[in-house]
Design a protein around this motif. Sequence first.
Motif, short mmCIF file in Angstrom:
data_model
loop_
_atom_site.label_atom_id
_atom_site.label_comp_id
_atom_site.label_asym_id
_atom_site.label_seq_id
_atom_site.Cartn_x
_atom_site.Cartn_y
_atom_site.Cartn_z
N THR A 1 0.85 -1.18 0.00
CA THR A 1 0.00 0.00 0.00
C THR A 1 0.89 1.24 0.00
OG1 THR A 1 -0.04 0.15 2.39
CG2 THR A 1 -1.79 -1.15 1.35
N VAL A 2 0.29 2.35 -0.39
CA VAL A 2 1.02 3.61 -0.40
C VAL A 2 1.59 3.90 0.97
CG1 VAL A 2 0.70 6.08 -0.65
CG2 VAL A 2 -0.31 4.52 -2.29
N GLY A 3 0.79 3.59 1.99
CA GLY A 3 1.25 3.83 3.35
C GLY A 3 2.53 3.08 3.65
N LEU B 1 11.24 5.20 6.83
CA LEU B 1 11.19 5.60 8.24
C LEU B 1 11.51 4.42 9.14
CD1 LEU B 1 7.92 7.72 8.10
CD2 LEU B 1 10.24 8.60 8.30
N GLN B 2 10.92 3.26 8.80
CA GLN B 2 11.11 2.09 9.66
C GLN B 2 12.52 1.52 9.52
OE1 GLN B 2 7.78 0.12 8.01
NE2 GLN B 2 6.38 0.76 9.64
N GLY C 1 3.32 8.60 15.77
CA GLY C 1 3.04 7.33 15.11
C GLY C 1 3.39 7.40 13.63
N VAL C 2 3.66 6.21 13.06
CA VAL C 2 4.09 6.14 11.66
C VAL C 2 2.99 6.66 10.74
CG1 VAL C 2 4.81 4.61 9.82
CG2 VAL C 2 5.64 4.23 12.12
N LYS C 3 1.75 6.26 11.05
CA LYS C 3 0.65 6.61 10.16
C LYS C 3 0.51 8.11 10.02
CE LYS C 3 -4.18 5.88 9.28
NZ LYS C 3 -5.46 5.34 9.71
N LEU D 1 12.75 10.89 4.73
CA LEU D 1 13.89 10.96 5.64
C LEU D 1 14.48 12.36 5.72
CD1 LEU D 1 15.51 7.63 4.50
CD2 LEU D 1 14.27 8.04 6.61
N ARG D 2 13.79 13.34 5.16
CA ARG D 2 14.29 14.71 5.12
C ARG D 2 15.74 14.74 4.62
NH1 ARG D 2 9.72 15.57 5.42
NH2 ARG D 2 8.48 16.51 7.07
#
Lengths: 354, 356
Positions: free
Chosen positions: B122-124, B131-132, B141-143, B183-184
């Motif tokens: 999924t896009v998410g 990030l993970q 939270g990740v979401k 990740l900027r």
Amino acid sequence: MSTDSLAGLTMPAGPAKRPFLEVKDLTVRFNTDDGVVKAVSGSSFAVERGKTLGIVGESGSGKSVTSLAVLGLHRTRSNATVAGEIWLDDKELVTASDEEVRKLRGGKMAMIFQDPLSAMHPYYTVGAQIVEAYRVHHKVSKKEARVRAIDMLARVGIPQPEKRFNEYGHQFSGGMRQRAMIAMALVNDPKLLIADEPTTALDVTVQAQILDLIRDLQEEFGSAVIMITHDLGVVAELADDVLVMYGGKVIERGPAADVFHEPQHPYTWGLLGSMPRLDRELRERLTPVKGSPPSLINLPSGCAFHPRCPYAGRNGDRSFTESPELRGGVHAVACHLPAEDRQKIYEQEVAPNL
Amino acid sequence: MKGQESMTKAAQSENLLEISGLQMHFPITRGVFKRKVGAVRAVDGIDLTVAKGETVGLVGESGCGKSTTGRLMTRILEPTAGKVVFEGRDVSHVGNKGLRPLRRDVQMIFQDPYSSLNPRHTVGSIIAAPLQIQKIPTPKGVKAAVQDLLKLVGLNPEHYNRYPHEFSGGQRQRIGIARALALRPKLIVADEPVSALDVSIQAQVVNLLDDLQKEFDLTYVFIAHDLSVVRHISDRVAVMYLGKIVEIADRDQLYSNPRHPYTVALMSAVPTPDPARRNSAQRNRVLLTGDVPSPINPPSGCRFRTRCWKAQDICATEDPALTARLGDPESHQTACHFPVAEDEVVAGRRPASSNA
């Protein structure tokens, strides 16, 4: 049904004589599991011999489907329905039999496809394919056809044509492959040549070569050319007349100079505003059309462009309920905005930002 | 001493990325024993520095090595020779573990938004993956972090659970951009990010990249074949031909005063969207003959000489150096023995037909 007339485009207006290619109210529908795809709806245009018509639009605007319909390539697809009239040299093609259209295809009308690698057969040499195309339409020996094919390869600027004749498509570079494709299309001296994004897969320097080639060959053979592309630059280079398509409909049509210098439809403004140009001062920001092109299964009500149009609300509900017709003679446009308003908006808001 | 040290530091911090003498040769092997019979010299000795906050455009035709250069900059590929220095650290031959921190600072946007997103994710989860993997703390939270990113690139945050096939080409490219931004990073290498998109969508994505650069102080390396898009977005532009940089200059300098015959030809080949100027454009067009030679066996000396209308004997024997020519500023460097002067009448090998 349509109130516009085709007279006055860059062609001699004669009441009795039909233009070389005339398409009237062409409608193409595909039945799919998801619903009916309204690929082309009521589009009309005409091309004279020796002239070039440019069809511009984004992906899914119906420009390729239009050209395939002219060639009768939807006939074999059971889910496609084609309605309207296509007149090529006083012969109607929509109602013609498969056999009649097959005789014209490749002979009187030919096509250059976008991706020459997939349009050519990988199993046969380039020469063999050109010979086949020639022998289908001419009763000649293999030897004569071979001479003709090598001559065509040389004509489109392929070096060492005798050697190249025996090579396969994958042995050609992109530009050479497109040249071979053009040689194949021109081998029967077609009177109508349809080029579907002929330079999209090519680099700019090669694109310039190919456009130059098409121009020279058209001058030599006097064919009518339909140039389908999403690149407004390519259209401006070649076309005498321009057709802008959106959501399967012709939304603007006119001589190239008019469409580029006094574009009438907000979508055409958007297209011109979207592209950075080398021949203009640098702009701080581009002015794109908001949103994305509509699905042809589920076209917006009224004017198909209304969800993306910044001027949609100006006529009360008309943009949302009523589909605009293509109106206006030589330079026709399908828009609900009154001509004076459009003129004013273009001059004050759009032109300074182009 | 101290002053000197701080000065070198200052110079380092200005240049985010420095590549020097970079080469990438892909071996050609034959037979059971994979005997090496040659090499594709995709990138053959290029030097380039990218300063913090600027956008460097890399243009050239297909096969000129611009994408390979991009992949070397992000260290997706390991160079055959030469150095890639990021923020003063030589990363040319660092292994996977050592690359971890680099991956956080350097990200890539790919050309084809259809093949660069996993269709089964999924896009998410696509956007959350960086990030993970990098174990970035997400306080809300990740979401929430992913939804912020979606909002940032102009997508609906509620589409978090959708799959890539449910999006259009332009939207997919936005997903790719959101993933690169997660990740900027300090440097983003964008490899033809808009060439697969429709014109109106192209402009949207170009504007988005512009906005993001202002907001996050990003540095871009923008790889493209479209000269007008590169002009719009870049501060400096490098033109590549057959694995080498043939000309590099500040944008305005390059477009107003191209020196290398190849740059001149490239620019004149871009079609002008103005029918009134079609005749003059065609008359002034430099038509190159033939194709780009094979990078397996590049021509001796100057690589462009086989297609160049100005080529002379010296071009076959001596490879021209990339330096400032004809009194150009130091920033405008050209690799040509016979650079094109401002008032020179440029003509292609074949005169254009008189009335087209």
